[in-house]
Enzyme design. Structure first.
Site, PDB file in Angstrom:
ATOM      1  N   HIS A 148      -3.435   4.536   4.854  1.00 50.58           N
ATOM      2  CA  HIS A 148      -4.576   3.619   4.938  1.00 50.58           C
ATOM      3  C   HIS A 148      -5.823   4.295   4.375  1.00 50.58           C
ATOM      4  O   HIS A 148      -6.582   3.723   3.606  1.00 50.58           O
ATOM      5  CB  HIS A 148      -4.813   3.215   6.392  1.00 50.58           C
ATOM      6  CG  HIS A 148      -6.106   2.502   6.597  1.00 50.58           C
ATOM      7  ND1 HIS A 148      -6.309   1.216   6.173  1.00 50.58           N
ATOM      8  CD2 HIS A 148      -7.281   2.912   7.157  1.00 50.58           C
ATOM      9  CE1 HIS A 148      -7.559   0.855   6.466  1.00 50.58           C
ATOM     10  NE2 HIS A 148      -8.160   1.867   7.058  1.00 50.58           N
ATOM     11  N   TYR A 208       4.060   5.084  11.707  1.00 49.21           N
ATOM     12  CA  TYR A 208       4.349   3.662  11.912  1.00 49.21           C
ATOM     13  C   TYR A 208       5.241   3.026  10.857  1.00 49.21           C
ATOM     14  O   TYR A 208       5.580   1.861  10.959  1.00 49.21           O
ATOM     15  CB  TYR A 208       3.052   2.861  12.051  1.00 49.21           C
ATOM     16  CG  TYR A 208       2.058   3.044  10.916  1.00 49.21           C
ATOM     17  CD1 TYR A 208       2.197   2.349   9.723  1.00 49.21           C
ATOM     18  CD2 TYR A 208       0.987   3.932  11.039  1.00 49.21           C
ATOM     19  CE1 TYR A 208       1.286   2.514   8.682  1.00 49.21           C
ATOM     20  CE2 TYR A 208       0.075   4.106  10.003  1.00 49.21           C
ATOM     21  CZ  TYR A 208       0.228   3.403   8.829  1.00 49.21           C
ATOM     22  OH  TYR A 208      -0.654   3.580   7.817  1.00 49.21           O
ATOM     23  N   ARG A 260       0.861  -1.189   0.000  1.00 44.45           N
ATOM     24  CA  ARG A 260       0.000   0.000   0.000  1.00 44.45           C
ATOM     25  C   ARG A 260       0.894   1.235   0.000  1.00 44.45           C
ATOM     26  O   ARG A 260       1.514   1.547   1.007  1.00 44.45           O
ATOM     27  CB  ARG A 260      -0.873  -0.034   1.254  1.00 44.45           C
ATOM     28  CG  ARG A 260      -1.994   0.966   1.277  1.00 44.45           C
ATOM     29  CD  ARG A 260      -2.604   1.038   2.675  1.00 44.45           C
ATOM     30  NE  ARG A 260      -1.790   1.883   3.540  1.00 44.45           N
ATOM     31  CZ  ARG A 260      -1.648   1.735   4.854  1.00 44.45           C
ATOM     32  NH1 ARG A 260      -2.250   0.751   5.477  1.00 44.45           N
ATOM     33  NH2 ARG A 260      -0.891   2.564   5.554  1.00 44.45           N
TER      34      ARG A 260
HETATM   35  C1  LIG Z   1     -14.249  -5.385  12.505  1.00 42.46           C
HETATM   36  C2  LIG Z   1     -13.454  -4.151  12.265  1.00 42.46           C
HETATM   37  N1  LIG Z   1     -12.493  -3.771  13.123  1.00 42.46           N
HETATM   38  C3  LIG Z   1     -11.784  -2.651  12.921  1.00 42.46           C
HETATM   39  C4  LIG Z   1     -12.021  -1.863  11.822  1.00 42.46           C
HETATM   40  C5  LIG Z   1     -11.200  -0.594  11.580  1.00 42.46           C
HETATM   41  N2  LIG Z   1     -10.319  -0.846  10.391  1.00 42.46           N
HETATM   42  C6  LIG Z   1     -10.667  -0.433   9.172  1.00 42.46           C
HETATM   43  S1  LIG Z   1      -9.614  -0.946   7.999  1.00 42.46           S
HETATM   44  C7  LIG Z   1      -8.633  -1.724   9.132  1.00 42.46           C
HETATM   45  C8  LIG Z   1      -7.416  -2.467   8.664  1.00 42.46           C
HETATM   46  C9  LIG Z   1      -7.722  -3.451   7.594  1.00 42.46           C
HETATM   47  O1  LIG Z   1      -6.540  -4.015   7.110  1.00 42.46           O
HETATM   48  P1  LIG Z   1      -6.513  -5.041   5.914  1.00 42.46           P
HETATM   49  O2  LIG Z   1      -7.519  -6.111   6.125  1.00 42.46           O
HETATM   50  O3  LIG Z   1      -5.115  -5.463   5.718  1.00 42.46           O
HETATM   51  O4  LIG Z   1      -7.028  -4.197   4.660  1.00 42.46           O
HETATM   52  P2  LIG Z   1      -6.345  -2.917   3.984  1.00 42.46           P
HETATM   53  O5  LIG Z   1      -6.913  -1.720   4.683  1.00 42.46           O
HETATM   54  O6  LIG Z   1      -4.894  -3.032   4.136  1.00 42.46           O
HETATM   55  O7  LIG Z   1      -6.797  -2.961   2.574  1.00 42.46           O
HETATM   56  C10 LIG Z   1      -9.144  -1.564  10.417  1.00 42.46           C
HETATM   57  C11 LIG Z   1      -8.531  -2.068  11.655  1.00 42.46           C
HETATM   58  C12 LIG Z   1     -13.050  -2.265  10.964  1.00 42.46           C
HETATM   59  N3  LIG Z   1     -13.362  -1.545   9.867  1.00 42.46           N
HETATM   60  N4  LIG Z   1     -13.741  -3.407  11.177  1.00 42.46           N
END
Ligand SMILES: Cc1ncc(C[n+]2csc(CCOP(=O)(O)OP(=O)(O)O)c2C)c(N)n1
Ligand SMILES: [Mg+2]
Lengths: 358, 325
Positions: free
Chosen positions: A257, A266, A253
């Protein structure tokens, strides 16, 4: 509902590489994706859209996978998959209208930017809770098989999602029922601030499939053809009745985020710089130039075409009227309940000029 | 008409819906070979086969999550959660996904799943086989929540639930699965949602209940009759949508209201009924609205009869209400 038989069907089963004009098409989609991403980040900074979650660095994974499945297949996305919807024929205007939450948004402004739903493209409504789409994709695949329709479902999720209970429930169901599902994990190395090592002690994410009784494969997510081939193979397995596949596309990425995130807290810039050397868009561009499928002028024209299309779509979105306020009461149920009708009337009275204020 | 127990009526409703529509499929833990731990799905595997009656792995997330996917694809899944107490692994799928799918997609993706769950106490089930937590779901926009108290309503509401276009939580009062029998209309019998049932007419006080509390309240009403108090008993049977008209009309006649449920009192559905009455029937009320409910404790095992409202508590509350004004 019947699968839409009128759409173009899957590429021939034997085709496991994109070449020639199809590879140029893939590049065009990736160029559009990159340009749209950059533009959306700046729209958010200017306060013209409320939020944005970028996908730069993931274009080859997005486009390669999207091209490898068929129009009659179903997509269960997370929130970085607008490019998949575009490849499947969602209009750029519809995508941009969603980001603006205007009256042109097919989902009526109900969700934050990036949470798309496109019925005609079998692109199921995305939500924020991580991982929830995974068992849903399995159920839809089971339903398709029950209907004797030889399609597959593909679900997109991140490395972080592999820690969710929905991931395990979904893969376990898929294994037990041999569901024709493709689990497409984009391991972009980060889940907000947490590195992939903080999600699991497993050496790969793909290996988790083994415990559920089906194959998991790691693929270079910066190589559009590697992704395409992996998804083609998974699709062939699925429609042949051989069950699901987990694909781990290794990407990075590049951006934050989301627009609410500051990645400098981080991760070191040096890591990002290093990853950018594997930029999937630049990589395909170099390949196409070397193969003489593209020249500098054609490349510049593609970029210009993308910018123009995006600019036009944004212009139209900003000229689109706002949503009708009372539309918040629609679509809670198929038919409004008496209670919702009453609240709607109340709200209308409140909104009317000089209306009551309680 | 056929005389059936409540659980037999559920079974009959499932069987008839499956016969009528090949898109109806049943899934859950132990629903196939075993016919469900309460036998609600008895015989379905034999008649409809393993493609339509799915014994699933032990994962409520997986059951409801996959049911959502099936519904999006166009099937009409009926998912069984073995006990309402075990629905929480699926809470996210129900609340964040199922309830919101139509809304969040602007109507593009309706998602019709029926989730069946036995609920409630009185079977010596302790903390985790007894709870009555319908309020969590009534609080969630986009879900319909219905609770039969008779065999006829069990079949009729279930047929309506399966034919509906919206997600439905169908709560089955397991305490009266077998203790209540009744005549059930044969064939395509349907009970509309949003319509309460007058169990008995009365003039002094309206008593509202649903599920396993309906027989309790009916018993109380008979005792009150002997004291010269005429209680109207209304079985709400559909919590969302609620038949406000029937609730208001009854209190318009009697001027007094008692709401009874076995769920804990705090934010229980009785609070909603009381609030509707306070908002819309205040000037008809001759006495404060009373609630007879489970206590705000976890559900106790050995002393469940202390926790659960019985006819005595209902009688006492009604007497107080009638004496109050
Ligand atoms: C159940 C839940 N917990 C926490 C969040 C907050 N949150 C949004 S995106 C994220 C990280 C997701 O990481 P990943 O699955 O690697 O997807 P990426 O964002 O890297 O595409 C978090 C913790 C959420 N949306 N849903
Ligand atoms: Mg990630």
């Amino acid at each position: 509902m019947a699968a839409t038989a009128s759409r173009p069907s899957a590429p021939a089963p034997s085709e496991d590489r994109l070449g020639g004009a199809r590879l140029v098409d893939a590049y065009r989609a990736m160029v559009l994706a990159r340009a749209l991403d950059e533009r959306c980040l700046s729209l958010q900074r200017q306060g013209r859209i409320g939020f944005y979650a970028p996908h730069a660095g993931q274009e080859a994974a997005l486009v390669g996978s999207a091209l490898a499945v068929a129009a009659e297949d179903w997509v269960f996305p997370a929130y970085r998959e607008m490019t998949v919807a575009l490849v499947r024929g969602a209009s750029l205007q519809a995508v941009v209208d969603q980001l603006f939450g205007d009256a042109g948004d097919l989902a009526k402004g109900r969700q934050m930017p990036n949470h798309f739903a496109f019925r005609d493209q079998h692109f199921v409504s995305a939500s924020s809770p991580i991982g929830t789409q995974i068992p849903q994709a399995v159920g839809a695949a089971m339903a398709a098989r029950y209907r004797k329709q030889a399609i597959t479902t593909i679900t997109y999720f991140g490395d972080g999602a592999t820690s969710s209970n929905d991931f395990h429930a979904g893969l376990n169901f898929a294994g037990v029922f041999r569901a024709p599902t493709i689990f497409f994990c984009q391991n972009n190395e980060w889940a907000i601030s947490l590195p992939r090592e903080r999600q699991t002690r497993s050496s790969t994410l793909a290996m988790k499939a083994e415990a559920y009784g089906f194959p998991g494969v790691v693929v270079d997510g910066n190589d559009v053809n590697a992704v395409y081939a992996a998804v083609r193979a998974a699709r062939a397995r699925a429609v042949a009745g051989d069950g699901p596949t987990l694909i781990e596309a290794q990407v990075y990425r590049f951006g934050p985020h989301s627009t609410s995130d500051d990645p400098r807290r981080y991760r070191a810039d040096a890591q990002v710089e290093e990853a950018r050397r594997r930029d999937p868009v630049a990589r395909l561009r170099a390949e196409l130039l070397a193969a003489q499928l593209l020249d500098e002028a054609a490349d510049a024209a593609l970029a210009e075409e993308a910018r123009t299309r995006i600019g036009e779509a944004i212009g139209r979105a900003e000229a689109t009227p706002a949503l009708e306020p009372l539309s918040i009461f629609d679509d809670v149920f198929a038919q409004p309940t008496a209670r919702l009708a009453e609240q709607r009337t109340d709200c209308a009275a409140h909104l009317a000029p000089g209306g009551r204020s309680s | 008409m056929t005389e059936l127990t409540l659980v037999q009526a559920v079974n009959r409703g499932l069987q008839e819906a499956m016969r009528a529509d090949p898109d109806v499929i049943v899934l859950g833990e132990d629903v196939g070979v075993n016919g469900g731990v309460f036998r609600a799905t008895e015989g379905l595997l034999k008649e409809f086969g393993a493609d339509r009656v799915l014994d699933t792995p032990l994962s409520e997330t997986g059951i409801v999550g996959s049911a959502i996917g099936m519904a999006l694809y166009g099937l009409k899944p009926v998912a069984e959660i073995q006990f309402l107490d075990f629905i929480y692994p699926a809470f996210d799928q129900i609340v964040s996904e199922l309830a919101k799918m139509r809304y969040r997609s602007g109507g593009q993706f309706p998602c019709h799943v029926v989730v069946r769950a036995p609920y409630g106490g009185g079977i010596k089930g302790g903390l985790y086989h007894s709870q009555s937590t319908e309020a969590y779901f009534c609080h969630t926009a986009g879900l319909k929540v219905v609770v039969p108290s008779t065999p006829a309503d069990a079949k009729g509401l279930l047929r309506t639930a399966i034919a509906d276009e919206d997600p439905v939580l169908f709560l089955e009062p397991k305490r009266i699965y077998r203790s209540v029998t009744g005549e059930v209309p044969d064939g395509d019998h349907r009970v509309p949602f949003g319509s309460a049932r007058t169990v008995r007419a009365g003039s002094d006080v309206s008593v509202f209940a649903y599920g396993a509390m309906v027989p309790v309240v009916t018993e109380a009403a008979a005792a009150l009759e002997a004291e010269g108090i005429s209680a109207e008993v209304i079985d709400l049977r559909s919590l969302v949508p609620l038949d406000e008209e029937a609730v208001l009309a009854s209190v318009g006649r009697t001027g007094r209201a008692v709401v009874v449920h076995e769920a804990a009192r705090c934010c229980g559905f009785g609070a909603e009924v009381a609030a509707v009455l306070a908002e819309k029937a205040f000037y008809s009320l001759k006495a404060p609205i009373a609630r007879v409910t489970g206590y705000d404790t976890p559900f106790p095992y050995a002393l469940e009869n202390v926790y659960l409202p019985g006819p005595d508590r209902v009688v006492a509350a009604v007497r107080d209400t009638v004496r109050a004004g």
